[in-house]
Design an enzyme around this catalytic site. Structure first.
Site, PDB file in Angstrom:
ATOM      1  N   LYS A  13       0.837  -1.209   0.000  1.00 12.87           N
ATOM      2  CA  LYS A  13       0.000   0.000   0.000  1.00 12.87           C
ATOM      3  C   LYS A  13       0.879   1.269   0.000  1.00 12.87           C
ATOM      4  CE  LYS A  13      -2.258  -0.903   3.843  1.00 12.87           C
ATOM      5  NZ  LYS A  13      -1.621  -2.172   4.252  1.00 12.87           N
ATOM      6  N   ARG A  88      -9.471   0.866   8.934  1.00  8.37           N
ATOM      7  CA  ARG A  88      -9.079  -0.514   9.231  1.00  8.37           C
ATOM      8  C   ARG A  88     -10.182  -1.243   9.984  1.00  8.37           C
ATOM      9  NH1 ARG A  88      -3.135   0.487   9.061  1.00  8.37           N
ATOM     10  NH2 ARG A  88      -2.031  -1.466   9.321  1.00  8.37           N
ATOM     11  N   ARG A 127      11.902  -6.598   5.410  1.00  9.57           N
ATOM     12  CA  ARG A 127      11.775  -5.174   5.094  1.00  9.57           C
ATOM     13  C   ARG A 127      12.726  -4.322   5.963  1.00  9.57           C
ATOM     14  NH1 ARG A 127       5.783  -2.539   5.074  1.00  9.57           N
ATOM     15  NH2 ARG A 127       5.836  -2.846   7.321  1.00  9.57           N
ATOM     16  N   ARG A 160      11.471  -2.060  11.308  1.00  7.44           N
ATOM     17  CA  ARG A 160      10.372  -1.606  12.161  1.00  7.44           C
ATOM     18  C   ARG A 160      10.174  -2.556  13.337  1.00  7.44           C
ATOM     19  NH1 ARG A 160       5.222  -0.018   8.466  1.00  7.44           N
ATOM     20  NH2 ARG A 160       4.187  -1.059  10.195  1.00  7.44           N
ATOM     21  N   ARG A 171      -0.613  -9.122  13.465  1.00  7.50           N
ATOM     22  CA  ARG A 171      -1.167  -8.082  12.576  1.00  7.50           C
ATOM     23  C   ARG A 171      -2.033  -8.705  11.481  1.00  7.50           C
ATOM     24  NH1 ARG A 171       4.164  -5.329  10.788  1.00  7.50           N
ATOM     25  NH2 ARG A 171       2.886  -3.915   9.555  1.00  7.50           N
TER      26      ARG A 171
HETATM   27  P1  AMP Z   1       0.939   0.401   9.073  1.00  8.74           P
HETATM   28  O1  AMP Z   1       2.177   1.212   8.875  1.00  8.74           O
HETATM   29  O2  AMP Z   1      -0.217   0.886   8.265  1.00  8.74           O
HETATM   30  O3  AMP Z   1       1.182  -1.085   8.927  1.00  8.74           O
HETATM   31  O4  AMP Z   1       0.482   0.624  10.610  1.00  8.74           O
HETATM   32  C1  AMP Z   1       1.337   0.262  11.681  1.00  8.74           C
HETATM   33  C2  AMP Z   1       0.531   0.132  12.947  1.00  8.74           C
HETATM   34  O5  AMP Z   1      -0.083   1.393  13.265  1.00  8.74           O
HETATM   35  C3  AMP Z   1      -0.631  -0.849  12.890  1.00  8.74           C
HETATM   36  O6  AMP Z   1      -0.229  -2.190  13.143  1.00  8.74           O
HETATM   37  C4  AMP Z   1      -1.549  -0.313  13.985  1.00  8.74           C
HETATM   38  O7  AMP Z   1      -1.066  -0.636  15.278  1.00  8.74           O
HETATM   39  C5  AMP Z   1      -1.379   1.197  13.802  1.00  8.74           C
HETATM   40  N1  AMP Z   1      -2.383   1.736  12.847  1.00  8.74           N
HETATM   41  C6  AMP Z   1      -2.137   2.274  11.613  1.00  8.74           C
HETATM   42  N2  AMP Z   1      -3.280   2.653  11.025  1.00  8.74           N
HETATM   43  C7  AMP Z   1      -4.278   2.332  11.877  1.00  8.74           C
HETATM   44  C8  AMP Z   1      -5.689   2.439  11.835  1.00  8.74           C
HETATM   45  N3  AMP Z   1      -6.318   2.948  10.760  1.00  8.74           N
HETATM   46  N4  AMP Z   1      -6.394   2.011  12.910  1.00  8.74           N
HETATM   47  C9  AMP Z   1      -5.789   1.499  13.998  1.00  8.74           C
HETATM   48  N5  AMP Z   1      -4.465   1.347  14.106  1.00  8.74           N
HETATM   49  C10 AMP Z   1      -3.699   1.761  13.050  1.00  8.74           C
END
Ligand code: AMP
Length: 215
Positions: A13, A88, A127, A160, A171
């Site tokens: 994404k 989400r 990654r 990360r 996740r």
């Molecule tokens: P990402 O970089 O999109 O994979 O997000 C990393 C982490 O941030 C996720 O595993 C969640 O803990 C948190 N996070 C990101 N976006 C959301 C969202 N829309 N709702 C809830 N938690 C989020």
């Protein structure tokens, strides 16, 4: 263009959102990036969010919706935006609908990137990103310099915290339970377009651009 990119962690994404941002000159709104910035700044919200993020869980809806609500009100979103990692949950999608109605805006398209789970685990565990210039690498498919530094600027590479295998599996489960239902949610609204995210990056990009022509 007002677009949502849906898909599990590691589906690509962020990469595709960056491409769309350049192509259409619209901002990429990544809730993950915004939350990581809040964690780095040690804001009260960031400190609270970190607990959920480190466990691979979701940050509470009201926190994330608040961030997105503020961001969508900024001038650079008037001509469009790419939401990456939001919504989400169905509650977030309902809240987004309300925010957009207040702003008198409509979504054009929801693009769902489909990738199988084992491929995702391999993508995510490998990654890395440069701490100086932000360039992304994969230890196997897009390796850094032989000494493990950034090919572009020589910076140190970081992994990360939530890209450890156990957290990744959590996740994925969270994605299947809480986020995957959004496919039906947007399908019912006639907004969903599905793209095969197992193709190489450029082919995924081309598929997205082709389907956006019809949105
Ligand atoms: P990402 O970089 O999109 O994979 O997000 C990393 C982490 O941030 C996720 O595993 C969640 O803990 C948190 N996070 C990101 N976006 C959301 C969202 N829309 N709702 C809830 N938690 C989020």
């Amino acid at each position: 263009m007002k677009i949502i990119l849906l898909g599990p962690p590691g589906a690509g994404k962020g990469t595709q959102a960056a491409m769309l941002m350049d192509k259409f000159s619209i901002p990429q709104i990544s809730t993950g990036d915004m939350l990581r910035a809040a964690v780095r700044n040690q804001s009260p919200m960031g400190t609270k969010a970190k607990e959920f993020m480190d466990a691979g869980g979701l940050v509470p809806d009201e926190v994330v919706v608040g961030i997105v609500r503020e961001r969508l009100q900024l001038d650079d979103c008037h001509n469009g935006f790419i939401l990456d990692g939001f919504p989400r949950t169905v509650a977030q999608a309902d809240a987004l609908k309300e925010v957009l109605a207040e702003l008198d805006q409509n979504l054009d398209c929801v693009v769902s990137l489909e990738v199988d789970t084992e491929a995702l685990v391999e993508r995510l565990t490998g990654r890395r990103s440069c701490s100086s210039c932000g360039r992304g690498f994969h230890v196997k498919y897009d390796p850094p310099a032989a000494d493990g530094t950034c090919l572009a600027c020589g910076g140190t590479l970081l992994q990360r915290d939530d890209d450890q295998e156990e957290t990744i599996r959590n996740r994925m489960q969270v994605y299947h339970e809480q986020t995957a239902p959004l496919e039906d949610y947007y399908r019912e609204q006639g907004l969903l377009q599905v793209v095969n995210g197992m193709q190489d990056m450029k082919a995924v990009q081309q598929s997205i651009l082709t389907l956006l022509q019809g949105c």
